[in-house]
Scaffold this motif. Sequence first.
Motif, PDB file in Angstrom:
ATOM      1  N   ARG A 134      68.636  87.090  40.700  1.00 14.13           N
ATOM      2  CA  ARG A 134      68.295  86.479  39.425  1.00 14.13           C
ATOM      3  C   ARG A 134      69.535  86.388  38.522  1.00 14.13           C
ATOM      4  N   ARG A 135      70.347  87.454  38.528  1.00 15.55           N
ATOM      5  CA  ARG A 135      71.586  87.410  37.755  1.00 15.55           C
ATOM      6  C   ARG A 135      72.527  86.327  38.267  1.00 15.55           C
ATOM      7  N   MET A 136      72.644  86.224  39.590  1.00 11.16           N
ATOM      8  CA  MET A 136      73.477  85.183  40.186  1.00 11.16           C
ATOM      9  C   MET A 136      72.971  83.790  39.817  1.00 11.16           C
ATOM     10  N   ALA A 137      71.655  83.603  39.832  1.00  6.34           N
ATOM     11  CA  ALA A 137      71.085  82.305  39.482  1.00  6.34           C
ATOM     12  C   ALA A 137      71.377  81.943  38.028  1.00  6.34           C
ATOM     13  N   THR A 138      71.356  82.948  37.159  1.00  5.30           N
ATOM     14  CA  THR A 138      71.653  82.695  35.749  1.00  5.30           C
ATOM     15  C   THR A 138      73.100  82.243  35.558  1.00  5.30           C
ATOM     16  N   VAL A 139      74.011  82.935  36.237  1.00  7.36           N
ATOM     17  CA  VAL A 139      75.425  82.560  36.142  1.00  7.36           C
ATOM     18  C   VAL A 139      75.644  81.153  36.690  1.00  7.36           C
ATOM     19  N   VAL A 140      75.039  80.838  37.828  1.00  4.74           N
ATOM     20  CA  VAL A 140      75.185  79.516  38.424  1.00  4.74           C
ATOM     21  C   VAL A 140      74.606  78.448  37.509  1.00  4.74           C
ATOM     22  N   ARG A 141      73.461  78.749  36.885  1.00  6.43           N
ATOM     23  CA  ARG A 141      72.861  77.774  35.967  1.00  6.43           C
ATOM     24  C   ARG A 141      73.788  77.498  34.785  1.00  6.43           C
ATOM     25  N   ASP A 142      74.347  78.553  34.196  1.00  9.34           N
ATOM     26  CA  ASP A 142      75.255  78.363  33.061  1.00  9.34           C
ATOM     27  C   ASP A 142      76.482  77.551  33.464  1.00  9.34           C
ATOM     28  N   ALA A 143      77.033  77.851  34.640  1.00 14.74           N
ATOM     29  CA  ALA A 143      78.212  77.114  35.100  1.00 14.74           C
ATOM     30  C   ALA A 143      77.871  75.657  35.385  1.00 14.74           C
ATOM     31  N   SER A 144      76.695  75.402  35.962  1.00 21.28           N
ATOM     32  CA  SER A 144      76.301  74.015  36.239  1.00 21.28           C
ATOM     33  C   SER A 144      76.061  73.249  34.947  1.00 21.28           C
ATOM     34  N   GLU A 145      75.532  73.928  33.916  1.00 22.03           N
ATOM     35  CA  GLU A 145      75.338  73.273  32.625  1.00 22.03           C
ATOM     36  C   GLU A 145      76.684  72.903  32.005  1.00 22.03           C
ATOM     37  N   ARG A 146      77.668  73.778  32.160  1.00 17.47           N
ATOM     38  CA  ARG A 146      78.998  73.473  31.645  1.00 17.47           C
ATOM     39  C   ARG A 146      79.594  72.265  32.362  1.00 17.47           C
ATOM     40  N   ALA A 147      79.462  72.232  33.680  1.00 18.83           N
ATOM     41  CA  ALA A 147      79.976  71.093  34.444  1.00 18.83           C
ATOM     42  C   ALA A 147      79.232  69.822  34.076  1.00 18.83           C
ATOM     43  N   ASN A 148      77.904  69.927  33.901  1.00 17.85           N
ATOM     44  CA  ASN A 148      77.119  68.754  33.534  1.00 17.85           C
ATOM     45  C   ASN A 148      77.508  68.249  32.153  1.00 17.85           C
ATOM     46  N   SER A 149      77.769  69.155  31.213  1.00 17.71           N
ATOM     47  CA  SER A 149      78.183  68.754  29.874  1.00 17.71           C
ATOM     48  C   SER A 149      79.529  68.037  29.911  1.00 17.71           C
ATOM     49  N   LEU A 150      80.442  68.526  30.749  1.00 15.88           N
ATOM     50  CA  LEU A 150      81.743  67.881  30.866  1.00 15.88           C
ATOM     51  C   LEU A 150      81.611  66.478  31.443  1.00 15.88           C
ATOM     52  N   VAL A 151      80.794  66.329  32.474  1.00 15.50           N
ATOM     53  CA  VAL A 151      80.602  65.003  33.069  1.00 15.50           C
ATOM     54  C   VAL A 151      79.979  64.051  32.047  1.00 15.50           C
ATOM     55  N   ASP A 152      78.986  64.534  31.291  1.00 18.62           N
ATOM     56  CA  ASP A 152      78.375  63.692  30.258  1.00 18.62           C
ATOM     57  C   ASP A 152      79.410  63.265  29.221  1.00 18.62           C
ATOM     58  N   ALA A 153      80.266  64.214  28.807  1.00 19.92           N
ATOM     59  CA  ALA A 153      81.289  63.881  27.821  1.00 19.92           C
ATOM     60  C   ALA A 153      82.278  62.857  28.366  1.00 19.92           C
TER      61      ALA A 153
END
Length: 393
Positions: free
Chosen positions: A195-214
């Motif tokens: 669950r901790r690993m999934a949280t970290v991966v989710r946060d990192a994917s959100e950061r990557a998604n935000s960069l792509v959107d920008a």
Amino acid sequence: MNRPGRLRPTLRLRLTLLNAVLLVGAGAILVLLAWLLVRDALRPTDELVPGTTVLLSDGGRMDAAQWQRELVDSASGELLAKGLVALLAISVVGVAGAYAVAGRALRPLHQVTATAQRLGEATLDQRIGYSGADDEVAELAKTFDAMLDRIASAFEAQKRFVANASHELRTPLAVMRTEIDVTLSDDDADAAEYRRMATVVRDASERANSLVDALLVLARSEAQAGGRLGRRSECDLATGTANALSAMRREVDRIGLRVQTSLESAPVVGDPGLLDRLAGNLIENAVRYNHLHGRLWVRTGTDGDRSWLVVGNTGFEVDQADVPGLFEPFRRGGRERTGARGSGLGLSIVRAVCQAHGGTVRVVAQSGGGLEVTVTLPAVDAPAVPGPVAISG
């Protein structure tokens, strides 16, 4: 493609032929005038009494009219022959000289062509460096060198942008891969660890998604720079700014910012999505780069033909030399990749959106720290005239 050995109608050849035509034509006219003048000058017997004779050098006599005809024919023939020979000689020398002079004058054009043919990723530093007379050719060479300077700057900016974007995307991807590999290699990992690993991966994917959107928003804004908006409708900067403030309310309360607002109507015509992103980026930057219990002030309004949005904040001090760098992609506070939150594309997007709507953006570095950003756009019914980014301190 030009075939080897084929005579091309080059500019040098055309200039030489033009010079030859003018030279031969002028020479032919002079020979003709000389021939006519000689023929007219050798007609004195027209005023003599008919039957008049002339005494020849050998003691004989000849009718004056006949003597005049023979003299005119002889002088005209000799003048015409010598004139044609002289005209041929002058034409050959003139054409050869014109060919040499045209080649020397057009030499910078050959340098332009050779430089353009050599240009590549590794040779963008080459220039013509013309040092001849200050004429049209020199102006062309200087213009070409200036164009190469702009191309080299744009190419370097593009390479820097790609490198920075790659770095920014590589970071969250590396985080995700590391977390996954570490967790999978742990045979004793339980549900909590996954669950901790999934949280970290989710946060990192959100950061990557935000960069792509920008990046997509930046590309879309730059593609519409110069007023070529694909979507135009009437909207109010005050409404978009209020929505951006509402979206950041939780973060504002968390760090205890004091917010001062004066949101008067600021009607503009443009792409509502891009204008909302413009206001959102300014508000997000003002909150993100502020400090605890700092200040945030926001104003909107119109003065008739221009509508404006002002967003100011306290925060760390920015050197005036770093202010222009704020508009470069992946620059945060004039620094590259500092590890701060955000993609570093906020003000780059603001600049691109302003240019797309024919507006300007002005940044003032505050003496006690922080920035004040003023965006000015054409109001409703005002013509959109693309303007450059104005930066002052």
